[in-house]
Design a protein around this motif. Structure first.
Motif, PDB file in Angstrom:
ATOM      1  N   LEU A 175       0.821  -1.210   0.000  1.00 27.61           N
ATOM      2  CA  LEU A 175       0.000   0.000   0.000  1.00 27.61           C
ATOM      3  C   LEU A 175       0.856   1.262   0.000  1.00 27.61           C
ATOM      4  O   LEU A 175       1.619   1.515   0.918  1.00 27.61           O
ATOM      5  CB  LEU A 175      -0.960  -0.021   1.194  1.00 27.61           C
ATOM      6  N   ARG A 176       0.705   2.026  -1.074  1.00 29.14           N
ATOM      7  CA  ARG A 176       1.427   3.278  -1.244  1.00 29.14           C
ATOM      8  C   ARG A 176       0.411   4.409  -1.112  1.00 29.14           C
ATOM      9  O   ARG A 176      -0.792   4.154  -0.988  1.00 29.14           O
ATOM     10  CB  ARG A 176       2.096   3.295  -2.620  1.00 29.14           C
ATOM     11  N   PRO A 177       0.896   5.666  -1.158  1.00 31.06           N
ATOM     12  CA  PRO A 177      -0.042   6.774  -0.947  1.00 31.06           C
ATOM     13  C   PRO A 177      -1.276   6.732  -1.857  1.00 31.06           C
ATOM     14  O   PRO A 177      -2.400   7.009  -1.400  1.00 31.06           O
ATOM     15  CB  PRO A 177       0.826   8.008  -1.232  1.00 31.06           C
ATOM     16  N   ALA A 178      -1.113   6.377  -3.136  1.00 28.92           N
ATOM     17  CA  ALA A 178      -2.264   6.351  -4.046  1.00 28.92           C
ATOM     18  C   ALA A 178      -3.301   5.324  -3.592  1.00 28.92           C
ATOM     19  O   ALA A 178      -4.513   5.537  -3.746  1.00 28.92           O
ATOM     20  CB  ALA A 178      -1.816   6.031  -5.475  1.00 28.92           C
ATOM     21  N   HIS A 179      -2.824   4.193  -3.019  1.00 34.61           N
ATOM     22  CA  HIS A 179      -3.776   3.175  -2.557  1.00 34.61           C
ATOM     23  C   HIS A 179      -4.564   3.673  -1.352  1.00 34.61           C
ATOM     24  O   HIS A 179      -5.753   3.402  -1.231  1.00 34.61           O
ATOM     25  CB  HIS A 179      -3.034   1.879  -2.201  1.00 34.61           C
ATOM     26  N   LEU A 180      -3.900   4.402  -0.448  1.00 32.18           N
ATOM     27  CA  LEU A 180      -4.620   4.957   0.695  1.00 32.18           C
ATOM     28  C   LEU A 180      -5.728   5.879   0.194  1.00 32.18           C
ATOM     29  O   LEU A 180      -6.863   5.831   0.673  1.00 32.18           O
ATOM     30  CB  LEU A 180      -3.659   5.721   1.623  1.00 32.18           C
ATOM     31  N   GLY A 181      -5.391   6.706  -0.783  1.00 33.03           N
ATOM     32  CA  GLY A 181      -6.398   7.605  -1.357  1.00 33.03           C
ATOM     33  C   GLY A 181      -7.517   6.829  -2.017  1.00 33.03           C
ATOM     34  O   GLY A 181      -8.704   7.131  -1.844  1.00 33.03           O
ATOM     35  N   MET A 182      -7.166   5.808  -2.754  1.00 33.62           N
ATOM     36  CA  MET A 182      -8.161   4.975  -3.460  1.00 33.62           C
ATOM     37  C   MET A 182      -9.119   4.329  -2.468  1.00 33.62           C
ATOM     38  O   MET A 182     -10.335   4.327  -2.666  1.00 33.62           O
ATOM     39  CB  MET A 182      -7.398   3.895  -4.252  1.00 33.62           C
ATOM     40  N   ILE A 183      -8.554   3.780  -1.383  1.00 29.64           N
ATOM     41  CA  ILE A 183      -9.386   3.094  -0.385  1.00 29.64           C
ATOM     42  C   ILE A 183     -10.308   4.103   0.303  1.00 29.64           C
ATOM     43  O   ILE A 183     -11.488   3.848   0.522  1.00 29.64           O
ATOM     44  CB  ILE A 183      -8.487   2.337   0.634  1.00 29.64           C
ATOM     45  N   ALA A 184      -9.759   5.283   0.602  1.00 32.23           N
ATOM     46  CA  ALA A 184     -10.595   6.331   1.206  1.00 32.23           C
ATOM     47  C   ALA A 184     -11.713   6.732   0.250  1.00 32.23           C
ATOM     48  O   ALA A 184     -12.845   6.980   0.679  1.00 32.23           O
ATOM     49  CB  ALA A 184      -9.729   7.547   1.555  1.00 32.23           C
ATOM     50  N   SER A 185     -11.420   6.752  -1.054  1.00 34.85           N
ATOM     51  CA  SER A 185     -12.430   7.210  -2.025  1.00 34.85           C
ATOM     52  C   SER A 185     -13.625   6.265  -2.104  1.00 34.85           C
ATOM     53  O   SER A 185     -14.686   6.660  -2.566  1.00 34.85           O
ATOM     54  CB  SER A 185     -11.795   7.389  -3.419  1.00 34.85           C
ATOM     55  N   VAL A 186     -13.464   5.010  -1.660  1.00 33.15           N
ATOM     56  CA  VAL A 186     -14.613   4.103  -1.647  1.00 33.15           C
ATOM     57  C   VAL A 186     -15.191   3.984  -0.242  1.00 33.15           C
ATOM     58  O   VAL A 186     -15.988   3.095   0.054  1.00 33.15           O
ATOM     59  CB  VAL A 186     -14.249   2.707  -2.227  1.00 33.15           C
ATOM     60  N   GLY A 187     -14.772   4.896   0.647  1.00 34.27           N
ATOM     61  CA  GLY A 187     -15.397   5.013   1.961  1.00 34.27           C
ATOM     62  C   GLY A 187     -14.966   3.961   2.973  1.00 34.27           C
ATOM     63  O   GLY A 187     -15.655   3.731   3.960  1.00 34.27           O
ATOM     64  N   VAL A 188     -13.817   3.327   2.745  1.00 34.63           N
ATOM     65  CA  VAL A 188     -13.353   2.277   3.663  1.00 34.63           C
ATOM     66  C   VAL A 188     -12.276   2.862   4.584  1.00 34.63           C
ATOM     67  O   VAL A 188     -11.329   3.493   4.107  1.00 34.63           O
ATOM     68  CB  VAL A 188     -12.805   1.064   2.868  1.00 34.63           C
ATOM     69  N   GLY A 189     -12.437   2.653   5.888  1.00 33.45           N
ATOM     70  CA  GLY A 189     -11.538   3.294   6.850  1.00 33.45           C
ATOM     71  C   GLY A 189     -10.593   2.356   7.565  1.00 33.45           C
ATOM     72  O   GLY A 189      -9.675   2.780   8.263  1.00 33.45           O
ATOM     73  N   GLU A 190     -10.812   1.038   7.402  1.00 29.59           N
ATOM     74  CA  GLU A 190      -9.943   0.047   8.044  1.00 29.59           C
ATOM     75  C   GLU A 190      -9.642  -1.026   7.030  1.00 29.59           C
ATOM     76  O   GLU A 190     -10.510  -1.389   6.233  1.00 29.59           O
ATOM     77  CB  GLU A 190     -10.684  -0.640   9.203  1.00 29.59           C
ATOM     78  N   VAL A 191      -8.429  -1.542   7.062  1.00 28.85           N
ATOM     79  CA  VAL A 191      -8.092  -2.589   6.095  1.00 28.85           C
ATOM     80  C   VAL A 191      -7.398  -3.751   6.768  1.00 28.85           C
ATOM     81  O   VAL A 191      -6.791  -3.612   7.834  1.00 28.85           O
ATOM     82  CB  VAL A 191      -7.196  -2.056   4.945  1.00 28.85           C
ATOM     83  N   GLU A 192      -7.494  -4.905   6.105  1.00 28.34           N
ATOM     84  CA  GLU A 192      -6.838  -6.101   6.605  1.00 28.34           C
ATOM     85  C   GLU A 192      -5.489  -6.231   5.924  1.00 28.34           C
ATOM     86  O   GLU A 192      -5.402  -6.279   4.696  1.00 28.34           O
ATOM     87  CB  GLU A 192      -7.691  -7.313   6.222  1.00 28.34           C
ATOM     88  N   VAL A 193      -4.424  -6.258   6.721  1.00 27.56           N
ATOM     89  CA  VAL A 193      -3.072  -6.378   6.168  1.00 27.56           C
ATOM     90  C   VAL A 193      -2.416  -7.631   6.755  1.00 27.56           C
ATOM     91  O   VAL A 193      -2.869  -8.161   7.767  1.00 27.56           O
ATOM     92  CB  VAL A 193      -2.202  -5.138   6.493  1.00 27.56           C
TER      93      VAL A 193
END
Ligand code: AMP
Ligand code: MG
Length: 427
Positions: A175-193
C-alpha cells in the motif's frame, strides 16, 4: 530443533558437502530458487487506513459506492445539452443558476438554457456537456457559445473511477499513498493487512566489536548489522537485532535457536566462505536445511540459503558491500514475497553514458558503485566510485546507484552506454 522437509528444489541438495562443493548459479537462477522456496505469511490484522501505509493488503478492498457517485464536470464552465451546441454562428444560452461542487442545481436544463457549473459539481438534469468558461462570452444572464465543441465533453461519468462492487485494491498490494487515497475514495476506513514479517539479524566474527567498545588489535566495528537494519526496516519489517555472535559452538547454536524461535527470517553476515566458520556450517546442518551457493555476481562470495526451524535463513558474505549487494539482489525480493506482496518490486534500470573506465573481467555479473547524474540536455551520465573493493563501504555510502555490468562484459571504456540501477526507488 526438528528438521523440516527440504524447501529447496529437488535438484539442489543443500546438505551435499556444505561449504565446499559450491554450485555456481546465475543471479536470476539463485533468485528464482529462493523465491520458489518462500511461503508468504498468512497471519492478518486489521488496521486503520493511515497505519496501512507500506503494509501489504491481505483482503481485497471492494467499493460500496460508485466513484464518482454522479456525472459531474471536469471543468469550471457552463453545463448544457450537447444537442443544443451550435453548428455555425454564435448561440446564446440563458443561465438558469449555478451548480456548485457539493451543492447541485435542482432544476432541469432545457433547450436554449444552461447552468454555470464548477469542477466536480453534479451535472444537472438535461445537461450532458460542459463548455469551459474561457470559451464562453457572458453577457448578463446569457452565455454565448461558438461552434467547435463536442457533445459530452468535459463530463466525468458516474462510476468512471470505480463501480460499486468492483475491487478497488487487490490483495497482495503493497500500500502506497495512491492506494490509501483509493481506499478512502470508496469510503473504507480500516483494512486487513498481513502481519509484518519478523527478521532476525546478527553478525558473525571474532574480530567484530559493537559501538562503544574499545577496539583491540585487528578488531573492527560491526557495520553490517546497521546497514542490514536499515535495509530491512525500509521494507517495513520488524527487525530483531541479535548482536554479534562469536565464532564458538555454543554462541552460534544459541543465536540460531533464538533467531528461529523469534523470527520468520534470519539474515546473518560473515562466515560463509570456504573453510571458515565451522560452527556456522555445523550448526546449520543440525538445525535446519541449508545450502551454500556460489552466485556469479560481484561483489558477493558464496551465500547460504535455506531454513532453520521454521525460519528462512540467508547467510550473506561479511564484506560490507557484498552483504548489501546480496541483500538487495537476493534477500529483498524474498522478504517482499514473505510479506505477502503478490509480485516483488521490479528494479528500475536506466541507460547512462559511462564517463570513467570501469575495470572488469568476464564471468560475473557486477554491481559496481557509481554516481549517476542528469545533464543539462536531459541525458544521464555515470561514473564509477573510486574504490570498488567489496570491503570499501564508502563506495556504497558515496554512490547513488549500482552500475550493472553483464556477466560477459569486459573492461568498460569511457563513452560506453551502461545499465544503471538507481538507489532511489530501490531502497
Ligand atoms: P567473512 O565473510 O566472515 O569472511 O568476512 C569478510 C570480511 O568482511 C572480513 O574482512 C571481515 O572482517 C569483514 N566483516 C565481516 N563481518 C562484518 C561486519 N559485521 N561488519 C563489518 N565488517 C565485517
Ligand atoms: Mg568472518
Amino acid at each position: 530443533m526438528k528438521k523440516d522437509a527440504p524447501l529447496l528444489p529437488a535438484d539442489v541438495d543443500p546438505c551435499d558437502d556444505p561449504g565446499h562443493g559450491h554450485r555456481t548459479l546465475r543471479l536470476d537462477e539463485a533468485r528464482d530458487r529462493i523465491l520458489e522456496a518462500v511461503r508468504p505469511i498468512e497471519a492478518r490484522e486489521t488496521v486503520p487506513l493511515r497505519a496501512s501505509l507500506d503494509r501489504v493488503l491481505a483482503g481485497a478492498v471492494r467499493s460500496t459506492v460508485d466513484v464518482p457517485s454522479h456525472d459531474n464536470s471536469a471543468m469550471d464552465g457552463y453545463a448544457l445539452s450537447g444537442a443544443e451546441l451550435p453548428a455555425e454562428g454564435e448561440r446564446g444560452f440563458c443561465v438558469l443558476g449555478t451548480s456548485w461542487a457539493g451543492r447541485p442545481f435542482a432544476g432541469t436544463v432545457g433547450a436554449g438554457e444552461c447552468v454555470r457549473i464548477m469542477t466536480g459539481a453534479t451535472l444537472p438534469a438535461g445537461a450532458d456537456t460542459v463548455v469551459m468558461q474561457e470559451h464562453v462570452r457572458r453577457d448578463g444572464d446569457v452565455a454565448f457559445v461558438t461552434p467547435g465543441h463536442r457533445p459530452g465533453q468535459h463530463r466525468r461519468r458516474a462510476g468512471e473511477d470505480i463501480r460499486a462492487g468492483d475491487v478497488a485494491v487487490p490483495a497482495g498490494t503493497l500500500l502506497r499513498p495512491a492506494h490509501l487515497g483509493m481506499i478512502a475514495s470508496v469510503g473504507v476506513g480500516e483494512v486487513e493487512v498481513f502481519r509484518r514479517p519478523r527478521v532476525a539479524i546478527f553478525s558473525t566474527g571474532d574480530e567484530l566489536r559493537s559501538i562503544g567498545e574499545p577496539l583491540g588489535e585487528g578488531q573492527i566495528y560491526d557495520s553490517n548489522r546497521y546497514s542490514m537494519y536499515g535495509m530491512a526496516a525500509r521494507l517495513g519489517l520488524e527487525v530483531i537485532d541479535l548482536g554479534v555472535v562469536r565464532d564458538t559452538r555454543e554462541d552460534t547454536q544459541r543465536a540460531f535457536e533464538e533467531a528461529a524461535t523469534r523470527a520468520d527470517a534470519i539474515v546473518t553476515s560473515g562466515g560463509v566462505s570456504v573453510g571458515e566458520a565451522d560452527y556456522v556450517v555445523e550448526t546449520l546442518e543440525r538445525a535446519g536445511t541449508v545450502g551454500f551457493w556460489k552466485v556469479a555476481i560481484k561483489p558477493g562470495k558464496p551465500i547460504a540459503f535455506g531454513r532453520v526451524g521454521n525460519a528462512l535463513f540467508f547467510g550473506l558474505p561479511g564484506n560490507p558491500v557484498s552483504s548489501m549487494v546480496t541483500f538487495y539482489q537476493l534477500v529483498q525480493p524474498a522478504l517482499q514475497k514473505l510479506a505477502g506482496q503478490a509480485s516483488p518490486d521490479v528494479p528500475v534500470l536506466v541507460k547512462a553514458t559511462c564517463q570513467s573506465k570501469l575495470k572488469k573481467k568476464a564471468g560475473r555479473l557486477e554491481f559496481q558503485r557509481g554516481l549517476l547524474a542528469r545533464e543539462a540536455d536531459g541525458s544521464y551520465t555515470v561514473r564509477g566510485a573510486s574504490h570498488q573493493g567489496a570491503g570499501v563501504l564508502r563506495s556504497m555510502s558515496e554512490a547513488n546507484c549500482f552500475i550493472v555490468l553483464p556477466l560477459d562484459q569486459e573492461t568498460v571504456q569511457p563513452g560506453t552506454v551502461v545499465d544503471v540501477q538507481p538507489f532511489a526507488g530501490l531502497v
